[in-house]
Design a protein around this motif. Structure first.
Motif, PDB file in Angstrom:
ATOM      1  N   SER A 250       0.823  -1.214   0.000  1.00 33.20           N
ATOM      2  CA  SER A 250       0.000   0.000   0.000  1.00 33.20           C
ATOM      3  C   SER A 250       0.860   1.269   0.000  1.00 33.20           C
ATOM      4  O   SER A 250       0.390   2.328  -0.426  1.00 33.20           O
ATOM      5  N   ARG A 251       2.100   1.151   0.432  1.00 36.52           N
ATOM      6  CA  ARG A 251       2.975   2.323   0.459  1.00 36.52           C
ATOM      7  C   ARG A 251       3.155   2.931  -0.929  1.00 36.52           C
ATOM      8  O   ARG A 251       3.291   4.155  -1.066  1.00 36.52           O
ATOM      9  N   LEU A 252       3.142   2.073  -1.966  1.00 33.66           N
ATOM     10  CA  LEU A 252       3.319   2.580  -3.325  1.00 33.66           C
ATOM     11  C   LEU A 252       2.117   3.419  -3.746  1.00 33.66           C
ATOM     12  O   LEU A 252       2.274   4.500  -4.330  1.00 33.66           O
ATOM     13  N   SER A 253       0.932   2.932  -3.462  1.00 28.09           N
ATOM     14  CA  SER A 253      -0.283   3.677  -3.817  1.00 28.09           C
ATOM     15  C   SER A 253      -0.386   4.965  -3.007  1.00 28.09           C
ATOM     16  O   SER A 253      -0.807   6.011  -3.527  1.00 28.09           O
ATOM     17  N   GLU A 254      -0.013   4.902  -1.741  1.00 28.71           N
ATOM     18  CA  GLU A 254      -0.080   6.088  -0.884  1.00 28.71           C
ATOM     19  C   GLU A 254       0.895   7.157  -1.378  1.00 28.71           C
ATOM     20  O   GLU A 254       0.568   8.348  -1.386  1.00 28.71           O
ATOM     21  N   GLU A 255       2.090   6.727  -1.770  1.00 27.12           N
ATOM     22  CA  GLU A 255       3.067   7.675  -2.285  1.00 27.12           C
ATOM     23  C   GLU A 255       2.589   8.291  -3.597  1.00 27.12           C
ATOM     24  O   GLU A 255       2.735   9.493  -3.828  1.00 27.12           O
ATOM     25  N   LEU A 256       1.999   7.463  -4.474  1.00 27.31           N
ATOM     26  CA  LEU A 256       1.491   7.965  -5.746  1.00 27.31           C
ATOM     27  C   LEU A 256       0.366   8.973  -5.515  1.00 27.31           C
ATOM     28  O   LEU A 256       0.290  10.005  -6.204  1.00 27.31           O
ATOM     29  N   ALA A 257      -0.507   8.684  -4.550  1.00 29.26           N
ATOM     30  CA  ALA A 257      -1.617   9.594  -4.258  1.00 29.26           C
ATOM     31  C   ALA A 257      -1.125  10.958  -3.794  1.00 29.26           C
ATOM     32  O   ALA A 257      -1.825  11.966  -3.957  1.00 29.26           O
ATOM     33  N   SER A 258       0.078  11.009  -3.237  1.00 28.59           N
ATOM     34  CA  SER A 258       0.642  12.297  -2.820  1.00 28.59           C
ATOM     35  C   SER A 258       1.236  13.071  -3.991  1.00 28.59           C
ATOM     36  O   SER A 258       1.536  14.261  -3.858  1.00 28.59           O
ATOM     37  N   THR A 261      -3.566  12.863  -8.773  1.00 28.11           N
ATOM     38  CA  THR A 261      -4.927  12.383  -8.515  1.00 28.11           C
ATOM     39  C   THR A 261      -5.464  11.712  -9.780  1.00 28.11           C
ATOM     40  O   THR A 261      -4.870  11.800 -10.850  1.00 28.11           O
ATOM     41  N   ASN A 262      -6.596  11.054  -9.642  1.00 30.17           N
ATOM     42  CA  ASN A 262      -7.266  10.406 -10.778  1.00 30.17           C
ATOM     43  C   ASN A 262      -6.323   9.506 -11.573  1.00 30.17           C
ATOM     44  O   ASN A 262      -6.200   9.621 -12.792  1.00 30.17           O
ATOM     45  N   TRP A 263      -5.632   8.621 -10.861  1.00 29.50           N
ATOM     46  CA  TRP A 263      -4.676   7.746 -11.520  1.00 29.50           C
ATOM     47  C   TRP A 263      -5.247   6.345 -11.700  1.00 29.50           C
ATOM     48  O   TRP A 263      -6.152   5.917 -10.974  1.00 29.50           O
ATOM     49  N   THR A 264      -4.687   5.643 -12.692  1.00 29.77           N
ATOM     50  CA  THR A 264      -5.107   4.281 -13.014  1.00 29.77           C
ATOM     51  C   THR A 264      -3.904   3.353 -12.920  1.00 29.77           C
ATOM     52  O   THR A 264      -2.865   3.626 -13.522  1.00 29.77           O
ATOM     53  N   TRP A 265      -4.060   2.281 -12.184  1.00 30.63           N
ATOM     54  CA  TRP A 265      -2.996   1.287 -12.038  1.00 30.63           C
ATOM     55  C   TRP A 265      -2.799   0.528 -13.350  1.00 30.63           C
ATOM     56  O   TRP A 265      -3.747   0.122 -13.996  1.00 30.63           O
ATOM     57  N   ASN A 266      -1.542   0.365 -13.787  1.00 24.47           N
ATOM     58  CA  ASN A 266      -1.220  -0.388 -15.003  1.00 24.47           C
ATOM     59  C   ASN A 266      -0.719  -1.793 -14.695  1.00 24.47           C
ATOM     60  O   ASN A 266      -1.226  -2.778 -15.233  1.00 24.47           O
ATOM     61  N   TYR A 267       0.307  -1.883 -13.868  1.00 24.53           N
ATOM     62  CA  TYR A 267       0.858  -3.188 -13.492  1.00 24.53           C
ATOM     63  C   TYR A 267       1.734  -3.046 -12.254  1.00 24.53           C
ATOM     64  O   TYR A 267       2.150  -1.938 -11.877  1.00 24.53           O
ATOM     65  N   SER A 268       2.034  -4.174 -11.635  1.00 21.35           N
ATOM     66  CA  SER A 268       3.009  -4.252 -10.545  1.00 21.35           C
ATOM     67  C   SER A 268       3.890  -5.468 -10.784  1.00 21.35           C
ATOM     68  O   SER A 268       3.412  -6.513 -11.241  1.00 21.35           O
ATOM     69  N   VAL A 269       5.180  -5.339 -10.491  1.00 21.85           N
ATOM     70  CA  VAL A 269       6.121  -6.450 -10.607  1.00 21.85           C
ATOM     71  C   VAL A 269       7.019  -6.444  -9.371  1.00 21.85           C
ATOM     72  O   VAL A 269       7.209  -5.407  -8.722  1.00 21.85           O
TER      73      VAL A 269
END
Length: 378
Positions: A250-258, A261-269
């Protein structure tokens, strides 16, 4: 032969030494990234591990390159592997992680009695505090010793030579010459490290490749030429895996949210080293058509974000514009992007797409505007 380490899925395998760049849907950006370090595309093995991500595996002169690249040409993970491609027994891994639960296995070697007989494994582990431990296991995979790193200290002399040349080189220590007189190594490169305690480490690199790997042997001799240690280093066991959004920290999503906004996840590896998660990457896009690559180094507990945003031709560095002008006389700007690590003052890369006589060309420059590679879009 195709080597597949820890991949969640594999849609296709392509040998790009014979196939054209656009064959089997391989993105040109992926091919050109590989071509930077392997111009002839020799012995390249490609596998598609998801819609947007490709794995590349190929040998070069000094190592085996093992990479994960996305469809935009971004290198997600890259490992330069040296050593014999053998697997550390699972029972040994389990014991190592029981003893050092928060540690990471850094180096592994087979312990030899002579050039052919295996008598155990040597595992070097980096602890959470950064210190290293050396665990030795016998032929039955039982722990024999657990010590701190006992390397011999400061190097006082270094020689780079071959088996053939060292025989007549008066600088080479006599204990090394004696070793090669009694042990048959032909057509091999030799690195010799002499330490302040008079011990000598001899690293023999065989010119014969085994499964696209560079095989080395290390011999530690005492001051009298007696063999203290004889090992054959193994390749790091690296695996790349596709992960779902729910599996992503969740740290990755939280950092991105900072950051947006209005982002769409593409992939995670994720990258695993000897079965343990080492790094994460996540890509996302927002409604402004900006792309974000989120990185998490698990061991260092560090987060970073690279952002790609669209630019005009005027925002290219002068050296990049000069290159384009010298290459094409009547070019038109189609689009371009700059990639920049958030928090850093300068971009790390520019990608310019220009149109010449109705054909689109992609040119990639580094952060200073120096040319890296280019290709014509199919």
């Amino acid at each position: 032969m195709f080597f597949l380490l820890g991949i969640a899925s594999c849609d296709s395998v392509v040998d790009k030494s014979t196939a054209p760049p656009n064959d089997d849907g391989v993105p040109q950006a992926v091919v050109e990234v590989i071509r930077v370090s392997n111009p002839g595309m020799a012995d390249v093995l490609l596998s598609r591990v998801s819609k947007d991500v490709w794995q590349a595996d190929f040998p070069v002169a000094t190592h085996r390159s093992f990479m994960l690249i996305d469809n935009e040409g971004e290198i997600l993970f890259e490992n330069k592997l040296v050593g014999s491609p053998q697997t550390l027994p699972q029972v040994v891994k389990d014991e190592v992680y029981r003893i050092v639960p928060e540690g990471f296995i850094e180096e592994v070697a087979v312990v030899l009695q002579n050039s052919q007989t295996k008598i155990g494994h040597l595992v070097e582990v980096e602890q959470k505090d950064g210190q290293r431990r050396r665990l030795r296991f016998n032929a039955n995979n039982a722990l024999e010793s657990n010590t701190t790193d006992d390397r011999a200290g400061r190097v006082t002399a270094l020689f780079l030579t071959t088996v053939e040349q060292l025989k007549n080189d008066t600088r080479i220590p006599s204990v090394v010459k004696q070793f090669f007189e009694t042990h048959n190594y032909a057509s091999a490169n030799v690195s010799i490290y002499v330490y302040e305690d008079k011990t000598t480490r001899v690293i023999v690199t065989n010119t014969v490749r085994d499964k696209n790997s560079l095989i080395t042997t290390e011999i530690l001799l005492d001051a009298n030429g007696q063999i203290k240690e004889w090992i054959m280093p193994l390749e790091k066991e690296i695996g790349y895996e596709i992960a779902t959004q729910n599996e992503t920290p969740s740290r990755l999503s939280e950092e991105l949210a900072s950051q947006t906004t209005n982002w769409t996840w593409n992939y995670s590896v994720r990258e695993k080293q000897f079965g343990k998660i080492n790094k994460w990457k996540m890509r996302a896009t927002n409604t402004l058509q900006e792309t974000f690559w989120m990185s998490l180094d698990v061991r260092a507990n560090q987060l970073s974000t690279t952002k790609a945003s669209y630019i005009t031709a005027a925002e290219l560095p002068a050296s990049a514009r000069q290159y384009i002008d010298s290459k094409w006389s009547n070019w038109q700007w189609a689009k371009g992007r700059k990639l920049q690590l958030i928090g850093e003052p300068k971009p790390t890369k520019y990608v310019a797409e220009i149109r010449v006589n109705g054909e689109d060309n992609v040119v990639v420059f580094d952060g200073e505007g120096q040319w890296i590679f280019q290709y014509k879009k199919m």
